[in-house]
Write a protein that holds these residues in place. Sequence first.
Motif, short mmCIF file in Angstrom:
data_model
loop_
_atom_site.label_atom_id
_atom_site.label_comp_id
_atom_site.label_asym_id
_atom_site.label_seq_id
_atom_site.Cartn_x
_atom_site.Cartn_y
_atom_site.Cartn_z
N ALA A 20 0.77 -1.22 0.13
CA ALA A 20 0.13 -0.02 0.02
C ALA A 20 0.99 1.08 -0.15
O ALA A 20 0.57 2.49 -0.54
CB ALA A 20 -1.04 0.09 1.15
N CYS A 24 -1.77 4.13 2.09
CA CYS A 24 -2.37 3.26 3.08
C CYS A 24 -3.59 2.51 2.59
O CYS A 24 -4.88 2.12 3.15
CB CYS A 24 -2.80 4.06 4.54
N TYR A 25 -3.72 2.35 1.34
CA TYR A 25 -4.77 1.47 0.68
C TYR A 25 -4.20 0.79 -0.48
O TYR A 25 -3.12 1.23 -0.82
CB TYR A 25 -5.93 2.36 0.24
N GLN A 61 -10.21 1.09 -4.38
CA GLN A 61 -9.11 1.13 -3.51
C GLN A 61 -9.54 0.18 -2.41
O GLN A 61 -10.63 -0.06 -2.15
CB GLN A 61 -8.52 2.29 -2.96
N GLY A 63 -8.82 -0.61 1.66
CA GLY A 63 -8.40 -0.16 2.84
C GLY A 63 -7.72 -1.85 3.85
O GLY A 63 -8.10 -2.69 3.30
N SER A 66 -10.84 -4.17 4.67
CA SER A 66 -11.20 -4.96 3.62
C SER A 66 -10.26 -5.71 2.98
O SER A 66 -10.64 -6.97 2.55
CB SER A 66 -11.67 -4.02 2.49
#
Length: 91
Positions: A20, A24-25, A61, A63, A66
Amino acid sequence: MPSQMEHAMETTMFTFHKFAGDKCYLTKEDLRLLMEKEFPGFLENQKEPLAVDKIMKDLDQLGFQSFFSLIAVLTIACNDYFVVHMKKCKK
């Protein structure tokens, strides 16, 4: 010394953030690279060559929450296969 489960959690977190980066995703391409590097056997054994595209179909995207849910689903599927395979081996 961390337990096996703590180590597994740490590995999952570090792997997510490695792919990521600072954003952050995971993008679709990030997830594709992660799957190719970390789950080569899963992709090789897929009947559907566009599995990652199906996972990311409605997402731009992914996160961490998920992503972790995806890992949980893959783990459940692997466990289900393992249980069926083990029952066949015991017969």
